[in-house]
Design a protein around this motif. Sequence first.
Motif, PDB file in Angstrom:
ATOM      1  N   VAL A  84      42.447  38.414 -10.670  1.00  0.00           N
ATOM      2  CA  VAL A  84      42.824  39.597 -11.444  1.00  0.00           C
ATOM      3  C   VAL A  84      42.628  39.323 -12.938  1.00  0.00           C
ATOM      4  N   LEU A  85      42.998  38.138 -13.381  1.00  0.00           N
ATOM      5  CA  LEU A  85      42.813  37.780 -14.790  1.00  0.00           C
ATOM      6  C   LEU A  85      41.327  37.762 -15.157  1.00  0.00           C
ATOM      7  N   ARG A  86      40.497  37.251 -14.268  1.00  0.00           N
ATOM      8  CA  ARG A  86      39.055  37.259 -14.538  1.00  0.00           C
ATOM      9  C   ARG A  86      38.522  38.688 -14.630  1.00  0.00           C
ATOM     10  N   LEU A  87      39.039  39.574 -13.796  1.00  0.00           N
ATOM     11  CA  LEU A  87      38.639  40.974 -13.866  1.00  0.00           C
ATOM     12  C   LEU A  87      39.011  41.563 -15.225  1.00  0.00           C
ATOM     13  N   TYR A  88      40.233  41.311 -15.670  1.00  0.00           N
ATOM     14  CA  TYR A  88      40.656  41.837 -16.970  1.00  0.00           C
ATOM     15  C   TYR A  88      39.888  41.193 -18.113  1.00  0.00           C
ATOM     16  N   ASP A  89      39.521  39.921 -17.967  1.00  0.00           N
ATOM     17  CA  ASP A  89      38.678  39.274 -18.979  1.00  0.00           C
ATOM     18  C   ASP A  89      37.328  39.990 -19.067  1.00  0.00           C
ATOM     19  N   SER A  90      36.775  40.360 -17.912  1.00  0.00           N
ATOM     20  CA  SER A  90      35.498  41.080 -17.885  1.00  0.00           C
ATOM     21  C   SER A  90      35.632  42.458 -18.509  1.00  0.00           C
ATOM     22  N   LEU A  91      36.727  43.135 -18.218  1.00  0.00           N
ATOM     23  CA  LEU A  91      36.949  44.454 -18.816  1.00  0.00           C
ATOM     24  C   LEU A  91      37.051  44.355 -20.331  1.00  0.00           C
ATOM     25  N   ASP A  92      37.656  43.285 -20.820  1.00  0.00           N
ATOM     26  CA  ASP A  92      37.789  43.117 -22.262  1.00  0.00           C
ATOM     27  C   ASP A  92      36.425  42.991 -22.929  1.00  0.00           C
ATOM     28  N   GLU A  93      35.450  42.483 -22.197  1.00  0.00           N
ATOM     29  CA  GLU A  93      34.104  42.356 -22.749  1.00  0.00           C
ATOM     30  C   GLU A  93      33.488  43.719 -23.064  1.00  0.00           C
ATOM     31  N   VAL A  94      33.894  44.757 -22.356  1.00  0.00           N
ATOM     32  CA  VAL A  94      33.359  46.098 -22.627  1.00  0.00           C
ATOM     33  C   VAL A  94      33.705  46.502 -24.061  1.00  0.00           C
ATOM     34  N   ALA A  95      34.964  46.362 -24.426  1.00  0.00           N
ATOM     35  CA  ALA A  95      35.381  46.714 -25.791  1.00  0.00           C
ATOM     36  C   ALA A  95      34.750  45.768 -26.815  1.00  0.00           C
ATOM     37  N   ASN A  96      34.651  44.488 -26.465  1.00  0.00           N
ATOM     38  CA  ASN A  96      34.023  43.532 -27.381  1.00  0.00           C
ATOM     39  C   ASN A  96      32.573  43.916 -27.663  1.00  0.00           C
ATOM     40  N   ARG A  97      31.846  44.306 -26.628  1.00  0.00           N
ATOM     41  CA  ARG A  97      30.444  44.693 -26.798  1.00  0.00           C
ATOM     42  C   ARG A  97      30.305  46.010 -27.552  1.00  0.00           C
ATOM     43  N   ALA A  98      31.248  46.914 -27.354  1.00  0.00           N
ATOM     44  CA  ALA A  98      31.218  48.169 -28.123  1.00  0.00           C
ATOM     45  C   ALA A  98      31.374  47.874 -29.608  1.00  0.00           C
ATOM     46  N   GLU A  99      32.304  46.981 -29.938  1.00  0.00           N
ATOM     47  CA  GLU A  99      32.496  46.610 -31.341  1.00  0.00           C
ATOM     48  C   GLU A  99      31.247  45.921 -31.890  1.00  0.00           C
ATOM     49  N   GLU A 100      30.676  45.038 -31.122  1.00  0.00           N
ATOM     50  CA  GLU A 100      29.473  44.332 -31.556  1.00  0.00           C
ATOM     51  C   GLU A 100      28.319  45.307 -31.783  1.00  0.00           C
ATOM     52  N   ALA A 101      28.138  46.242 -30.859  1.00  0.00           N
ATOM     53  CA  ALA A 101      27.057  47.223 -30.987  1.00  0.00           C
ATOM     54  C   ALA A 101      27.261  48.108 -32.219  1.00  0.00           C
ATOM     55  N   ALA A 102      28.498  48.528 -32.451  1.00  0.00           N
ATOM     56  CA  ALA A 102      28.785  49.357 -33.621  1.00  0.00           C
ATOM     57  C   ALA A 102      28.523  48.578 -34.911  1.00  0.00           C
ATOM     58  N   SER A 103      28.944  47.323 -34.931  1.00  0.00           N
ATOM     59  CA  SER A 103      28.721  46.489 -36.119  1.00  0.00           C
ATOM     60  C   SER A 103      27.234  46.254 -36.362  1.00  0.00           C
ATOM     61  N   ASN A 104      26.465  46.150 -35.282  1.00  0.00           N
ATOM     62  CA  ASN A 104      25.022  45.949 -35.426  1.00  0.00           C
ATOM     63  C   ASN A 104      24.341  47.131 -36.095  1.00  0.00           C
ATOM     64  N   VAL A 105      24.830  48.320 -35.842  1.00  0.00           N
ATOM     65  CA  VAL A 105      24.270  49.495 -36.513  1.00  0.00           C
ATOM     66  C   VAL A 105      24.453  49.341 -38.023  1.00  0.00           C
ATOM     67  N   LEU A 106      25.622  48.872 -38.412  1.00  0.00           N
ATOM     68  CA  LEU A 106      25.912  48.707 -39.838  1.00  0.00           C
ATOM     69  C   LEU A 106      25.069  47.586 -40.453  1.00  0.00           C
ATOM     70  N   THR A 107      24.997  46.443 -39.784  1.00  0.00           N
ATOM     71  CA  THR A 107      24.303  45.294 -40.375  1.00  0.00           C
ATOM     72  C   THR A 107      22.785  45.376 -40.271  1.00  0.00           C
ATOM     73  N   MET A 108      22.286  45.962 -39.190  1.00  0.00           N
ATOM     74  CA  MET A 108      20.831  46.009 -38.998  1.00  0.00           C
ATOM     75  C   MET A 108      20.188  47.257 -39.575  1.00  0.00           C
ATOM     76  N   GLY A 109      20.939  48.343 -39.616  1.00  0.00           N
ATOM     77  CA  GLY A 109      20.397  49.586 -40.146  1.00  0.00           C
ATOM     78  C   GLY A 109      19.078  49.988 -39.513  1.00  0.00           C
ATOM     79  N   PRO A 110      19.072  50.173 -38.176  1.00  0.00           N
ATOM     80  CA  PRO A 110      17.802  50.547 -37.531  1.00  0.00           C
ATOM     81  C   PRO A 110      17.282  51.880 -38.062  1.00  0.00           C
ATOM     82  N   PRO A 111      15.979  52.117 -37.911  1.00  0.00           N
ATOM     83  CA  PRO A 111      15.407  53.377 -38.394  1.00  0.00           C
ATOM     84  C   PRO A 111      16.070  54.580 -37.717  1.00  0.00           C
ATOM     85  N   ARG A 112      16.327  55.589 -38.507  1.00  0.00           N
ATOM     86  CA  ARG A 112      16.933  56.820 -37.982  1.00  0.00           C
ATOM     87  C   ARG A 112      15.822  57.789 -37.607  1.00  0.00           C
ATOM     88  N   ASP A 113      15.353  57.660 -36.408  1.00  0.00           N
ATOM     89  CA  ASP A 113      14.314  58.568 -35.948  1.00  0.00           C
ATOM     90  C   ASP A 113      14.673  59.078 -34.557  1.00  0.00           C
TER      91      ASP A 113
END
Length: 136
Positions: A84-113
């Motif tokens: 159960v703890l491993r399952l919750y650890d995996s679920l926590d990765e969803v939020a971690n990846r969302a934060e990482e993806a959002a931060s990447n938009v800020l730091t990388m500034g991909p083309p807006r097309d």
Amino acid sequence: MSTNEFASVTTEYAAEIERSVTLLQAVYDRYGDGGPYRERIEEVRGSESECDRYHRRIRHLLADSKPEDFGLLGSRLYMNRSDVLRLYDSLDEVANRAEEAASNVLTMGPPRDDRFSEQFSHLAEKSVRAVAELEE
């Protein structure tokens, strides 16, 4: 601890994970449209921090639990706490990846097309649907 408390915290945690992914979709949408997106990035970061708080609470509840805390119906949960703890650890990765993806938009500034808008909006929509399925 009671099973009601565990269920309540789990429900709140799932809702916050879904919120983090939904906010990520808003980041992509606003960025792609050229709109204000930085405040949404901060909201994703705040949501991820809230997910971490729920995750720590769940780990604490499980670590401090006794068999009688779960009752007969919850005995499998107690007996499989490590899984159960491993399952919750995996679920926590969803939020971690969302934060990482959002931060990447800020730091990388991909083309807006159109390509950015299509690809990232599609990816975000799939993520929102996947998290909603998990919550059910």
